[in-house]
Design an enzyme around this catalytic site. Structure first.
Site, short mmCIF file in Angstrom:
data_model
loop_
_atom_site.label_atom_id
_atom_site.label_comp_id
_atom_site.label_asym_id
_atom_site.label_seq_id
_atom_site.Cartn_x
_atom_site.Cartn_y
_atom_site.Cartn_z
CB CYS A 99 -1.09 0.02 1.16
SG CYS A 99 -2.03 -1.03 1.08
NE ARG A 116 4.79 1.62 0.53
CZ ARG A 116 5.39 1.76 1.88
NH1 ARG A 116 6.50 2.34 1.93
NH2 ARG A 116 4.76 1.34 2.68
CD1 TRP A 163 0.72 -6.30 -2.46
CD2 TRP A 163 -0.03 -6.94 -0.64
NE1 TRP A 163 1.20 -7.68 -2.26
CE2 TRP A 163 1.00 -8.13 -1.02
CE3 TRP A 163 -0.38 -7.33 0.61
CZ2 TRP A 163 1.00 -9.43 -0.54
CZ3 TRP A 163 -0.36 -8.59 1.30
CH2 TRP A 163 0.55 -9.53 0.55
CG ASN A 220 0.01 0.90 4.64
OD1 ASN A 220 -0.15 -0.48 4.52
ND2 ASN A 220 1.38 1.27 4.74
N GLY A 221 -2.22 -0.96 6.14
CA GLY A 221 -2.49 -1.63 7.38
C GLY A 221 -3.57 -2.57 7.56
CD GLU A 264 19.29 -13.22 -1.20
OE1 GLU A 264 18.54 -13.52 -0.38
OE2 GLU A 264 18.84 -12.03 -1.84
CE LYS A 295 16.50 -11.01 -4.43
NZ LYS A 295 17.05 -11.34 -3.25
CD GLU A 338 12.68 -11.92 -4.31
OE1 GLU A 338 11.60 -11.38 -3.84
OE2 GLU A 338 13.75 -11.84 -4.01
CG HIS A 398 21.86 -36.44 4.75
ND1 HIS A 398 22.24 -37.78 5.22
CD2 HIS A 398 22.87 -35.84 5.01
CE1 HIS A 398 23.22 -37.51 6.00
NE2 HIS A 398 23.91 -36.36 5.45
CE LYS A 411 12.88 -2.90 -1.44
NZ LYS A 411 13.86 -4.04 -1.89
#
Ligand code: AGP
Length: 620
Positions: free
Chosen positions: A2, A27, A78, A104-105, A489, A493, A496, A512, A615
């Site tokens: 948002c 964001r 969002w 937002n929230g 990481e 990447k 996403e 294993h 974000k």
């Protein structure tokens, strides 16, 4: 998550708001909307699911003349409550259409509030929690104890809301005022000449002013052309914290790159250098707003690192450094798990909370839990004055500059550098390293930006590899020691950005279970330790690679320059400069960022705005 912009001034509010929303796109969002006060008692609202472009087309279709006014607000949503469709997009209005709210929230008691409104005969038009606030403010303004007082109506409703929220509110009867409120979610005021802004992030107004005011917890601000006024939720005068933004518009633009992410990958040497700058002075490591004394650091008997996603991976690197340098036990925990498993914390526990945004709800809640248990919390953050550093005992800022691409790149390297600084500060205070050793470690860190620059000089080869493997179904990543978090990481990447199945494993775990995944032509990326520093591990990884190669996999090996022993086992070899063992992630991560970006581009995806991602993740 948002994005919010509000404006009162002398320009076209629509232009300012749309421009601001563009800068907040990073964001993450799935619908957008605007509201403009026309100055004659009219409040024009338009909202649309999808990208900002959809909203702009809609504005063109209905005619932008209806949005001619110099006070207004906008929002990128969002979705949390209700799917991302037009009717759930913000702004939301009350039944009369005079009050508009963006938010937002999450309003946690929204079900109770909604039931109360429905019982009063109000029909809600959306599935959102936000709409309840619009109706409540309208009711308060019409018949509450402070009827007719717009800011007081907003304050009264804020007192009833539970959860974390930023609200921005417009009222058609007050065409020259925008009122905004914050609890836990971000909100900053932009101070211009005869114009004022409110936004989730300074990026929204950076092209108009660099002067800003950070609002505190439970504060309300009214902006008009004459200035701004801050109160608390009870209406008592309050003060925000003024600051000047230390970056400008060019930092928030692509600067000739196709994508922000590519620019941010390139900026990593500066991000590292800026993060280290000023932290070694008078022969000592010095941290920023260090409200922890050396005695506090000596009292620490255990360290927890809490973080999410990429920040968590940086925390995994921290474990190796802090345990090695300080002989202190370190646990690294996903922030979303931390407080739900009753971790053993007391005043001698140091919790290091890592978050580039400083807004991540999971990490924020972990910080709150740690402080309730009396642990001391040190935040590592890239955003000045964000909620996580505000609620921590101490803060160490990374100075990576604004990161617009949703995928973290330069903030990851900066976080690793900050983690090393924390490790060295602990070692220094506790005497587990002599001053000359601390100085030597810092000097090695200071050499890292040049090494990263060298890696950036070789990215064409990595891009070529990315093109060759772009259509693979899956990719595995293997590493040992600090190469393990790098492997995790690299896999994150790729997931996403390229929406590919990618998994990172500790190479020793291969036998294993994961080795069953190896099949003909499966690309496997291997992060090799130095043949010098960790000779034993190097030999073990060479064996791991030969096992997977024997089963038909294609190996993409990241190895130190001159590592001849691994060459026969590498179908593709990416060379990185030699680094001290603990610092290797700073160079080994870079090719993996480039690889993921290139594969995603080959597959036709927008690498700055991966699907479903935000974000800053301000919900748990
Ligand atoms: C990184 O590429 C991701 N976008 C994500 O994992 C991110 O690192 C995570 O959400 C934590 O964010 P923070 O650093 O703002 O707390």
């Amino acid at each position: 998550m948002c994005g919010i912009v509000g404006y009162v001034g002398h320009r076209s509010a629509l232009d300012v708001v749309i421009g601001g929303l563009r800068r907040l796109e990073y964001r993450g969002y799935d619908s957008a909307g605007v509201a403009v006060l026309d100055g004659d008692g009219g409040l024009a609202v338009e909202r649309k699911a999808g990208r900002l472009g959809n909203l702009e087309q809609q504005l063109d279709a209905v005619g932008r003349d209806a949005f001619a006014g110099s006070a207004g607000m906008g929002h990128t949503r969002w979705a949390t409550h209700g799917p991302p469709v037009d009717r759930n997009s913000h702004p939301h209005r009350d039944t009369s259409g005079k009050v508009a709210v963006v938010h937002n929230g999450i309003i946690e008691n929204f079900a109770t509030l909604r039931a109360e409104l429905e019982a009063a005969g109000i029909e809600l038009a959306s599935d959102t929690d936000t709409e309840t606030a619009a109706h409540l403010i309208a009711l308060e303004y019409a018949e509450g104890p402070t009827a007719g007082d717009f800011p007081a109506s907003v304050r009264a409703v804020c007192r009833r809301l539970e959860g974390a929220f930023t609200l921005v509110v417009a009222h058609a009867d007050h065409p020259d005022v925008i009122v905004a409120a914050r609890r836990s979610s971000p909100l900053v005021v932009g101070v211009g000449e005869g114009e004022y802004f409110v936004a989730s992030d300074v990026a929204a107004f950076i092209e108009h002013t660099r002067e800003a005011v950070e609002l505190g917890q439970d504060q309300v601000v009214e902006i008009s052309r004459d200035g701004y006024r801050v109160t608390d939720f009870a209406g008592e005068p309050a003060e925000g914290k003024p600051f000047t933004v230390n970056w400008d518009l060019s930092a928030a633009e692509k600067g000739g790159h196709d994508y922000f992410m590519l620019k941010e990958i390139d900026e990593q040497p500066e991000a590292l250098a800026n993060t280290l700058r000023g932290h070694f002075s008078g022969g000592r490591i010095v941290l920023d707003e260090q409200r922890l004394t050396d005695q506090d650091l000596r009292d620490v008997d255990k360290v927890f690192v809490v973080a999410c996603g990429t920040a968590y991976h940086s925390g995994l690197v921290a474990k190796y450094a802090i345990e090695h340098w300080c002989r202190l036990p370190v646990e690294v925990e996903l922030a979303s798990e931390f407080r739900y498993r009753d971790p053993v914390l007391d005043r001698d526990t140091l919790v290091v909370a890592i978050s580039q945004s400083g807004e991540t709800a999971d990490t924020l809640e972990a910080v709150r839990h740690a402080r309730e248990q009396k642990a001391r919390v040190l935040a590592i953050c890239n955003t000045n004055g964000a909620q996580i550093p505000r609620e921590s005992d101490a803060v160490l800022y990374t100075h990576a500059g604004p990161e617009i691409g949703v995928a973290a790149t330069k903030t990851f390297l900066a976080q690793i550098a900050a983690n090393y600084l924390v490790g060295l500060a602990l070692a220094q205070a506790r005497g587990t390293k002599y001053p000359d050793e601390v100085a030597r470690e810092f000097a090695e860190l200071e050499a890292a930006p040049a090494a990263v620059r060298k890696v950036l000089g070789t990215v064409d080869q990595v891009r070529e590899i990315g093109r060759r493997f772009a259509q693979s179904k899956a990719v595995l990543f293997l590493g040992r020691h600090v190469g393990y978090p790098v492997a995790l990481e690299g896999a994150l990447k790729l997931k996403e950005l390229a929406y590919m199945h990618a998994e990172g494993f500790a190479a020793g775990e291969l036998k294993h279970g994961p080795i069953a995944l190896i099949e003909q032509d499966l690309p496997v990326v291997v992060v090799m330790p130095s043949p010098k520093g960790r000779g034993v591990l190097h030999a073990k990884l060479v064996s791991n690679i030969s096992e997977i190669q024997a089963r038909g996999a294609r190996t993409i090996v990241i190895a130190e320059e001159g590592d001849e022993a691994v060459r026969p086992f590498a179908d593709e070899l990416i060379e990185i400069p030699a680094m001290p063992t603990l610092l290797q992630p700073l160079v080994a991560t870079v090719p993996l960022q480039v690889l993921a970006a290139e594969i995603a581009r080959q597959r036709g995806f927008d690498i700055d705005k991966p699907r479903n991602l935000a974000k800053s993740v301000t919900v748990e």
